[in-house]
Motif scaffolding. Structure first.
Motif, short mmCIF file in Angstrom:
data_model
loop_
_atom_site.label_atom_id
_atom_site.label_comp_id
_atom_site.label_asym_id
_atom_site.label_seq_id
_atom_site.Cartn_x
_atom_site.Cartn_y
_atom_site.Cartn_z
N ARG A 177 -9.44 19.20 -0.10
CA ARG A 177 -9.16 17.70 0.64
C ARG A 177 -10.32 16.75 0.10
O ARG A 177 -9.92 15.71 -0.04
N ASP A 178 -11.45 17.04 0.06
CA ASP A 178 -12.82 16.13 -0.10
C ASP A 178 -12.44 15.58 -1.49
O ASP A 178 -12.58 14.17 -1.61
N VAL A 238 -3.55 8.31 5.06
CA VAL A 238 -3.33 8.12 6.58
C VAL A 238 -3.53 9.44 7.14
O VAL A 238 -3.35 9.34 8.42
N GLY A 239 -3.61 10.32 6.48
CA GLY A 239 -3.87 11.51 7.48
C GLY A 239 -4.20 12.78 6.44
O GLY A 239 -4.04 12.76 4.98
N GLU A 240 -4.76 13.92 6.99
CA GLU A 240 -5.20 14.92 6.29
C GLU A 240 -4.79 16.27 7.29
O GLU A 240 -5.05 16.21 8.44
N CYS A 241 -4.24 17.03 6.45
CA CYS A 241 -3.76 18.31 7.33
C CYS A 241 -4.08 19.68 6.84
O CYS A 241 -4.36 19.86 5.34
N MET A 297 0.90 -1.25 -0.10
CA MET A 297 -0.06 0.12 0.17
C MET A 297 0.81 1.30 -0.04
O MET A 297 1.76 1.27 0.74
N ILE A 298 0.37 2.30 -0.72
CA ILE A 298 1.10 3.48 -0.54
C ILE A 298 0.31 4.43 0.30
O ILE A 298 -0.78 4.84 0.02
N ARG A 299 1.16 4.89 1.16
CA ARG A 299 0.65 5.54 2.16
C ARG A 299 0.67 7.04 1.62
O ARG A 299 1.62 7.89 1.63
N CYS A 300 -0.76 7.85 1.78
CA CYS A 300 -0.73 9.01 1.28
C CYS A 300 -1.16 10.13 2.44
O CYS A 300 -1.83 9.82 3.42
N LEU A 301 -0.79 11.39 2.47
CA LEU A 301 -1.17 12.49 3.24
C LEU A 301 -1.49 13.56 2.26
O LEU A 301 -0.87 14.10 1.43
N ILE A 302 -2.60 14.15 2.94
CA ILE A 302 -3.15 15.48 2.03
C ILE A 302 -2.95 16.56 2.96
O ILE A 302 -3.09 16.54 4.04
#
Lengths: 242, 180
Positions: free
Chosen positions: A14-15, A30-33, A1-6
């Motif tokens: 972001r949506d 894995v997260g949103e900032c 799996m490729i772990r993504c952060l926005i």
């Protein structure tokens, strides 16, 4: 799996990316900032493979944030402004997505980041279709009649009218031969006479005075002879070399 | 569907905002913008409109002054397609021979059309821009028949933008844009 952060200050932006990530099975969000400061923390807490980074954000912008990172993950810039692109290349980002981001374009960026060949990028909907035949319409009495350019054998003028000959029909319409000539692509049709235009493809034989199309003899006018001969010689040269 | 339209529209607006102020743009970008525009119009007309579009894939390194083609295409839709009740049709072809670009734009029009100003401001602007930016390097020819509108345009394009020329031209372009 490729772990993504926005990382994007706008919830709506972001949506969109969240939804796109969920469409691709190999990607995991894995997260949103909402800003760069949060992103620093997120990057320290977990391993991130791919960062979707907005450029214009309050406090610290995406460019400066990226410069401040020691071992940045792969980065895809997301921004509404195309003028940042150049700086993006200097910072070695994988791709640069301009909002609003079409899903096809998003896919392409992912493929670029991980050299996927299995994720099929849906081709851009191309409306032009060169196999779709070129055509024109002529009015015949009350009707508009569609004529494929590839079907036209030759055209003959008679005063204010022209006759358009195709293998299937003879169409008579009120238009001058000169304006019909203007409608047709000049590499495919040639004026051979004051009263005749001929489809170059359909010519089966020719002499200095006449050429034959569909077993009909068509005159070559004096004024047009040079032009016609140049075209025909050029074409037969061309055929010989192939 | 809506998402595609918005994307298309924003691509057009972005081109007009950012590329529109340049003296020249890559021909490929200008043509892409035309494709985007036609994509939008296609949605509007649906199957009612018959359209044949033939644009070159390979535009080499040719450059063109931006937004030159758009008013012409808009014109085809406005006076051709939208005013025609029975059978709107448009045939557009752009071909390249070395650095010569040829545009052939043919569309049907309503035979009993409302009294048109012989040629609209859009076409007039294109002619003015051609005269200023491609003097002696273009042909522009309109044949306006009862049932069909035919536009033929040929331009000798530059391979790469000459910086000196760009500087000389931009005030002209700016001026024109103010007028438009």
């Amino acid at each position: 799996m490729i772990r993504c952060l926005i990382v994007d200050d706008e919830p709506l932006a972001r949506d969109v990316i969240r939804r796109y990530i969920s469409e691709i099975p190999t990607l995991e969000l894995v997260g949103e900032c909402a800003n760069a400061i949060q992103a620093f923390t997120a990057l320290q807490q977990q391993a991130i493979d791919l960062l979707f980074l907005d450029i214009r954000m309050p406090q610290l912008n995406g460019n400066d944030f990226l410069k401040a990172l020691k071992n940045p993950p792969k980065v895809i810039f997301t921004t509404a402004f195309s003028e940042y692109a150049l700086e993006g290349y200097e910072l070695d980002v994988v791709d640069y997505l301009v909002k609003p981001i079409p899903f096809e374009r998003f896919l392409k960026a992912i493929n670029k980041a991980f050299h996927f060949s299995d994720v099929k990028s849906a081709a851009r909907p191309v409306i032009e279709d060169k196999r779709s035949e070129s055509f024109v319409y002529f009015r015949v009495d009350r009707k508009m009649v569609k004529v494929m350019l590839g079907d036209i054998l030759y055209i003959e003028s008679m005063k204010d009218y022209v006759k358009v000959f195709t293998p299937a029909a003879k169409i008579v319409t009120k238009q001058s031969i000169s304006s019909v000539e203007e409608m047709l692509p000049e590499q495919d049709f040639i004026r051979t006479h004051r009263s005749f235009i001929v489809s170059v493809q359909k010519i089966t034989s020719y002499t200095q005075e006449l050429l034959e199309v569909d077993k009909t003899e068509i005159p070559i006018g004096k004024l047009y002879r040079n032009e016609v001969m140049k075209m025909l010689d050029h074409r037969s040269d061309h055929l010989k070399t192939h | 569907m809506a998402a595609k339209l918005i994307t298309g529209l924003s691509d057009i607006l972005r081109f007009i905002l950012y590329e529109g102020s340049n003296a020249v743009v890559p021909l490929s970008k200008e043509l892409q913008m035309i494709r985007d525009y036609i994509d939008l119009e296609k949605v509007r007309y649906g199957n009612r409109l018959e359209l044949h579009l033939d644009l070159p894939d390979d535009t080499e390194d040719l450059y063109i002054t931006p937004l030159l083609l758009l008013p012409l295409v808009e014109n085809s839709f406005k006076h051709g397609a939208s005013s025609m009740l029975d059978q709107p049709w448009i045939n557009m072809r752009v071909s390249l021979h070395n650095n010569r670009m040829q545009l052939k734009l043919v569309n049907g029009k309503a035979s009993i059309s409302q009294p048109l100003k012989s040629s609209g401001i859009g076409i007039q602007n294109v002619k003015t821009r051609l005269a200023l930016l491609y003097p002696g390097k273009h042909e522009f020819n309109i044949t306006n028949e009862e049932e069909v509108f035919i536009l033929n345009m040929k331009i000798e394009l530059e391979k790469k933008p000459k910086m000196a020329v760009v500087k000389n031209i931009s005030p002209v372009v700016e001026n024109l844009q103010k007028q438009v």
